[in-house]
Structure formats: C-alpha cells, structure tokens
Design a protein around this motif. Structure first.
Motif, PDB file in Angstrom:
ATOM      1  N   ARG A  69      38.435  33.633  80.995  1.00  0.00           N
ATOM      2  CA  ARG A  69      38.880  34.604  81.999  1.00  0.00           C
ATOM      3  C   ARG A  69      38.849  33.969  83.375  1.00  0.00           C
ATOM      4  NH1 ARG A  69      35.141  37.148  79.101  1.00  0.00           N
ATOM      5  NH2 ARG A  69      35.917  38.609  77.535  1.00  0.00           N
ATOM      6  N   GLY A 127      38.514  35.836  86.749  1.00  0.00           N
ATOM      7  CA  GLY A 127      38.351  37.192  87.287  1.00  0.00           C
ATOM      8  C   GLY A 127      38.712  38.195  86.207  1.00  0.00           C
ATOM      9  N   ASP A 128      39.649  39.090  86.519  1.00  0.00           N
ATOM     10  CA  ASP A 128      40.049  40.121  85.557  1.00  0.00           C
ATOM     11  C   ASP A 128      41.079  39.602  84.556  1.00  0.00           C
ATOM     12  OD1 ASP A 128      38.439  41.957  86.710  1.00  0.00           O
ATOM     13  OD2 ASP A 128      40.010  42.859  87.968  1.00  0.00           O
ATOM     14  N   LEU A 129      41.651  38.457  84.854  1.00  0.00           N
ATOM     15  CA  LEU A 129      42.737  37.949  84.016  1.00  0.00           C
ATOM     16  C   LEU A 129      42.182  37.215  82.794  1.00  0.00           C
ATOM     17  CD1 LEU A 129      45.982  37.157  84.163  1.00  0.00           C
ATOM     18  CD2 LEU A 129      44.973  34.910  84.584  1.00  0.00           C
ATOM     19  N   ASP A 169      42.812  34.232  75.069  1.00  0.00           N
ATOM     20  CA  ASP A 169      42.223  35.424  74.470  1.00  0.00           C
ATOM     21  C   ASP A 169      41.896  35.216  72.988  1.00  0.00           C
ATOM     22  OD1 ASP A 169      41.438  37.964  73.943  1.00  0.00           O
ATOM     23  OD2 ASP A 169      43.375  38.916  74.315  1.00  0.00           O
TER      24      ASP A 169
END
Ligand SMILES: Nc1ncnc2c1ncn2[C@@H]1O[C@H](COP(=O)(O)OP(=O)(O)O)[C@@H](O)[C@H]1O
Ligand SMILES: [Mg+2]
Length: 356
Positions: free
Chosen positions: A11, A13-15, A19
């Motif tokens: 990740r 930050g929020d991104l 995944d």
C-alpha cells in the motif's frame, strides 16, 4: 520452481498498489507482467528485487524467504527503461563496475567484460562512452552489465519502451534469444501487449494491483478469463445481448449460439457477447443459417495486408457496431463497398459471453 510469491500486498497510503498476489515463477522461463499503466507491475517487480518493502506476504526461493533480505544479497540483475549507465565511464567500465563492487580479481573482470560485450555484439565499443552509442546499443550495454555478475535472474522494467519501433522489435528478439541461450529466469514488466505476446513463455495480466489471468500468450489471447483480459489483449468486439436458454444469446432479432461462457446461463440476463475481428466470416450463401446476421458496411479501412470493415446493424432503434478484418485478397474477390448490406457469420466456437 524458482520463486514462490505468496499473498504479497503493498500500500501507498490508502492506495493498494499490489493486492494479495500469489504467483509461482518457473526456473528458466521468461515471464511478463502485463497491464495498463499504474496497475502495480513495477511495484511488484521492485518488491522482488528488494527495492521496495512488502506490507505483507512472502517471497520464497529454495525455501528461503527473501521478503526481508536486502537488495544486494538477492543477486538479481536489473535493467530499467532509462538505460541508467554511468555517463562518464567507458562501456567497458560500466560493465566492470558491478564486478569491482563484488571484489572480483582484475583478470577475471577483464575476461568477463569481454565475454559479456561479445554476447551483446558490442565488443568493438568497449572504449566509448554511453553518449556515443545509440539507444539500442546503450540498452544492450545495460543488459551486459546486469548479466556480468552471473545473477540468478534478470528483472527488466519496460526495457524497450524508450526505443523507437524498429530498434524495439530487433532488440525484443535479441533479448529473447539471449535469455533462452543462457536459460536465465527473467521477469519482464511491460504495458505493451505485443512485447509480452512475442517474448514471454507466460504472461501475467494485471489490473488494479491484482493478477487477473496467468497463461501462455496463446492462452490469454485464445481464452481470456474475464472481459478485462478480452478487451486488453488484442482487439475485441463487444455487443450488448440478452441470454436465452440452450447456450444462446439474443442479438438484435437473432438467436446466436455461443461456445464460451464466463457467466452462468439463465434466461433474459443482460450480457456482453465478445468476438474478435479476425473470427468474423462473410457469409455469401442465401439459405438462412444459425449465427448469421445482416449488417451494413459503414466504413472500410485499408491497412496494407488487411482491410478492416466497420459494420453496423440496428434493432429496435438501437444501433450497434463491430469491426471485422479481411485479407486484401478476399476483399478484392468480394468487391465490397461502403453502404453494402452483407451477411456475416459469427462462429459459435469463437464467441464468448461475459457479464455486463
Ligand atoms: N513510491 C510511491 N508512492 C506513492 N504511490 C506510488 C509509489 N510508487 C507507485 N505508486 C502508485 O502505485 C500504483 C502502481 O504503480 P506502479 O507499480 O508504478 O504501476 P505500473 O508499473 O503498473 O505502471 C500507481 O497508482 C502509482 O501511482
Ligand atoms: Mg511501471
């Protein structure tokens, strides 16, 4: 197996850039990470290289976990899009640099530099500096430099993107031959599907940080597992349809039998029918046939060896379009022009049905 990536996530930050990626990389293969810009290819490669930390997950090699091992201990050879050679050093010194850092003996360094420059056909450039070489030559020096310390694998990040088209296709072949000759495991990042299809043993298609499909170039082209892959690889027509029973869909007024379903069959569901331009056939017979529809030729594009027809049809006041491709020879025989109405056959075995 060479590398085993388990549940890797990164990740910023929020991104979520990468995944929960699981992937096995096979010894000696050339594997491509392919996907649109920003889908996480470089981040995944940099985590394998040790240039980026992992938020979670493991990278196993021969039972050893590389996830926390520093970059210098991993022994991978990297090549980037920008050649990143040392501008004031000769070609020979650029290739020697990594060996000096690893404290090789002088005579070993000299013979390895000669060997590497011969491998990329640049033996006569040894005394020049990078700016005296073309882009393609500089990238070959970067390859020689990456390979000199006998790395366990090569990691290439868009190595051909900065080069013009002719050089790119020549170098693509050269890298592939070199890789196969050495039998060195290679991971290559690219956003260029042609590069991936022509060079790779296996292609990993990525989207939004996740792996969407892994397969040989033929498999991902011939049997895309999702509409994203179908759309991203090659050219694909998508048509709005509704499902009927019995493996068919309703396209305009016609029932079309479809061979490949990625959704469950059920009556009256909105879906997308996908067909590649080269799979569409012109139907000349006059007897009505399953999977034949009538279309109008809206536009004809000449592309040298092929023609592309832009076809349209209308049903219930709704217009849909699709592209088909014909060889120049066939096109001359058929004498088609803009405004003609023709019948086309959509071959069942080449039709996919995806969800909306
Ligand atoms: N150091 C960073 N800091 C913040 N965001 C980053 C950083 N590196 C990459 N990203 C973001 O992570 C996503 C994936 O980037 P990247 O792996 O470079 O994609 P790709 O190589 O597929 O184009 C992008 O949205 C990018 O903006
Ligand atoms: Mg990138």
């Amino acid at each position: 197996m060479f590398l085993n990536l388990q549940n890797i996530t990164k990740r910023f930050g929020d991104l979520v850039a990468v995944d929960s990626v699981d992937l096995n990389i096979v010894e000696g293969e050339l594997i491509c990470f392919l996907g649109p810009s920003g889908c996480g290819k470089t981040t995944l490669l940099r985590m394998i290289a040790g240039l980026e930390t992992l938020d979670s997950g493991d990278i196993l090699q021969n039972g050893e976990n590389l996830a926390k091992m520093p970059e210098r201990d991993r022994n991978f050879g990297m090549v980037f899009q920008s050649y990143s050679l040392f501008p004031n050093m000769t070609i020979g010194k650029n290739v020697a640099y990594g060996l000096e850092c690893r404290k090789w003996e002088r005579h070993q360094i000299d013979s390895r530099v000669d060997e590497m420059l011969a491998l990329v056909n640049l033996e006569d450039q040894v005394g020049k500096i990078p700016s005296q070489l073309s882009g393609g030559q500089q990238q070959r020096v970067a390859l020689a430099r990456a390979l000199a310390p006998k790395p366990l694998a090569m990691l290439l990040d868009e190595p051909l993107s900065a080069l013009d088209a002719k050089v790119r296709s020549a170098l693509r072949l050269e890298i592939r031959k070199l890789q196969q000759g050495l039998g060195i495991t290679t991971i290559m990042v690219t956003h260029d599907q042609e590069e991936a299809l022509t060079m790779a043993d296996r292609v990993v298609v990525m989207n939004e940080g996740a792996i969407v499909q892994v397969g040989s170039p033929f498999e991902i082209y011939d049997d895309p597992s999702t509409s994203f892959v179908a759309d991203f690889i090659g050219t694909m027509n998508f048509l709005a349809v509704t499902t009927l029973d019995d493996g068919a869909v309703r396209l305009g007024g016609a029932a079309i039998k479809c061979g490949k379903w990625s959704i469950g069959t059920g009556l009256d569901k909105a879906a997308r029918l996908a067909v590649r331009p080269e799979d569409i056939r012109i139907y000349i017979g006059s007897t009505p046939l399953q999977n034949v529809i009538e279309v109008e030729i809206d536009w004809i594009e000449f592309l040298g060896s092929i023609y592309r027809l832009n076809l349209t049809f209308e049903f219930d006041g709704k217009k849909q379009g699709l592209k088909s491709e014909l060889s120049s020879t066939l096109m001359r025989e058929l004498r088609l022009s803009v405004g003609d109405y023709i019948s086309i056959l959509l071959p069942e075995e080449h039709l996919w049905v995806y969800s909306q």
